[in-house]
Design an enzyme around this catalytic site. Structure first.
Site, PDB file in Angstrom:
ATOM      1  CB  CYS A 117      -4.334   5.881   5.992  1.00 14.20           C
ATOM      2  SG  CYS A 117      -5.451   6.896   5.004  1.00 14.20           S
ATOM      3  CB  THR A 130      -1.012  -0.005   1.161  1.00 12.31           C
ATOM      4  OG1 THR A 130      -2.046   0.940   0.882  1.00 12.31           O
ATOM      5  CG2 THR A 130      -0.382   0.359   2.489  1.00 12.31           C
ATOM      6  CG  HIS A 152      -4.716   2.190   3.015  1.00 12.05           C
ATOM      7  ND1 HIS A 152      -3.708   2.465   2.122  1.00 12.05           N
ATOM      8  CD2 HIS A 152      -5.030   3.383   3.566  1.00 12.05           C
ATOM      9  CE1 HIS A 152      -3.439   3.768   2.139  1.00 12.05           C
ATOM     10  NE2 HIS A 152      -4.243   4.347   3.007  1.00 12.05           N
TER      11      HIS A 152
END
Lengths: 162, 292
Positions: free
Chosen positions: A29, A23, A46
């Site tokens: 995040c 990711t 995520h």
């Protein structure tokens, strides 16, 4: 070698030892990483925001987006690979959740994400054995499924392991 | 590392792409609080190329209209002026926005994505933060705020690790300070020079100059500068920075003098940015085959 690329609010898993689960640019995040030594499966979500109550429709469409819906969704996904439905025996790692400098309470989304995720993990009887959370830089995460190795990178810095 | 003199910066600005006449007039017009949509329509009509692009966009798959729109008036009122400004800027100075930011270790296209996210976020800050300024103006200002990075990136070359070291060792308070230590200018000062060369309206030039230090902007423009300041931070938090400098700036918490935000409003803004971005990026890109 395949790559399982997860965008914001995505979750996914792989047990193919030649795969990477990846990711990009976490910002505030948080990436929740579940490693199952028994089935050699790697799962990741995520997570963008702490609480799905602000938008139930979005949570139904993309459960990985919110901490409270992401973890049950990821655990359910991993049962497809023969993993324990409550995550028994899994190794948990967390990273991301950065904040901008001099942030005030309102803008501490990174911190709120990390706290919400930990709370939900505890409710599942799970806890992280390694974490790289907070501070003020963006992280990209790559997990090699075969070695179960978690590598973090950020522009302008040498890569490091978690 | 070699610093850039003020004269050198002026030369760099001179060699940069310039705004087209219609883009320049569009920015002037839309910065005026008294304009209306008909003024935008009349301006777009004077530019055949821009008219064609707007019609192509509104009828592209991204909008999924059943009946084709053939009148420019209807196309503009359907899209709203933020789409028109995005197309006009992308057409003439797309090369600036698409530039690979070597000095920040960012890929080609990262700056444009960051600018779009900042634009959408600044607009949402105005709408959801209950501000009394034009949401579309905040969008335009967000698009333009980081143009200085395209100018200085090549001169920063491979200095990203050095800039980060300056910040982690507390020799620099943030990335702006690191830029200035490394090359003698930061990206807001460079962007301000370009803004002058482009003859941008003063309020847009001030956004470019003060988006990391909104308290220093003129009082009249401060609400707009704060909206873009927050939009920029929201874009970075969402994972869309421009490389090595992402999140390495200071939030000015005095935005609360102008903007009302709860944690829930902020979360809602971040959600909107994610969904709007996909729509806007697709549609603007779908007409941008000659974008540099």
């Amino acid at each position: 070698m395949g790559q399982v690329i997860l965008g914001v609010g995505d979750y996914g898993a792989s047990n193919n030892p030649t795969d990477d689960v990846k990711t990009f640019a976490l910002g505030s995040c948080v990436s929740v990483i579940l490693l199952d030594p028994k089935t050699k499966t790697v799962g990741m979500a995520h997570v963008a925001l702490p609480d799905s109550s602000i938008n139930k429709a979005k949570a139904a469409e993309k459960p990985g987006y919110f901490a409270d819906t992401a973890i049950p969704a990821l655990l359910a996904e991993m049962t497809k690979y023969g993993c324990h439905k409550k995550g028994k025996g899994m190794v948990v790692k967390l990273c991301g959740g950065a904040n901008v400098m001099d942030t005030n309470d309102t803008f501490q989304i990174g911190k709120r994400n990390a706290l919400a995720i930990k709370k939900i993990l505890w409710a599942h009887g799970m806890g992280a054995i390694a974490e790289d959370l907070g501070e003020n830089f963006s992280r990209t995460v790559t997990i090699s499924v075969g070695a179960g190795q978690v590598t973090l990178s950020s522009p302008g810095r040498p890569n490091w392991q978690l | 590392m070699k610093t850039i003199s003020h004269d050198e910066l002026k030369k760099i600005v001179k060699s940069s792409p310039m705004l087209s006449v219609s883009a320049s007039r569009l920015l002037q017009l839309t910065s005026d609080p008294d304009h209306d949509l008909m003024d935008v329509v009349n301006l777009v009509k004077t530019d055949a190329n821009l008219t064609a692009r707007v019609l192509k966009l509104v009828n592209s798959a991204a909008f999924g209209l059943i009946n084709e729109i053939t009148s420019i008036d209807r196309a503009i009122s359907y899209l709203g002026e933020r789409f028109i400004v995005s197309i006009a800027l992308g057409d003439c100075v797309g090369k600036v926005f698409e530039k690979k930011l070597v000095g920040y270790e960012a890929a080609a296209g990262d700056l444009w994505k960051h600018d779009l996210r900042t634009a959408i976020a600044a607009r949402e800050v105005v709408v959801q933060g209950e501000m009394e300024i034009s949401p579309d103006l905040a969008f335009t200002a967000g698009l333009l705020h980081d143009i200085g990075k395209a100018l200085i990136s090549d001169y920063l070359k491979d200095s990203a690790p050095e800039a980060i070291e300056l910040i982690t060792s507390h020799d620099s308070v943030d990335y702006l300070d690191a830029e200035e230590k490394l090359i003698g200018f930061d990206h807001t000062q460079a962007g301000f020079e370009l803004a002058k060369a482009w003859q941008l309206p003063e309020k847009l030039a001030e956004v470019i100059r003060y988006h990391h230090s909104p308290a220093e902007a003129s009082e009249a423009f401060r609400p707009l500068v704060y909206a873009v300041h927050l939009g920029d931070n929201i874009a970075m938090m969402g994972g869309f920075g421009t490389g090595s400098d992402s999140m390495r700036y200071r939030l000015d918490a005095n935005y609360t003098d102008y903007i009302t935000l709860t944690p829930n409003t902020l979360a809602s803004i971040m959600l909107t940015v994610d969904s709007e971005f996909d729509k806007l990026e697709q549609s603007v890109a779908s007409t941008g085959e000659d974008k540099g």
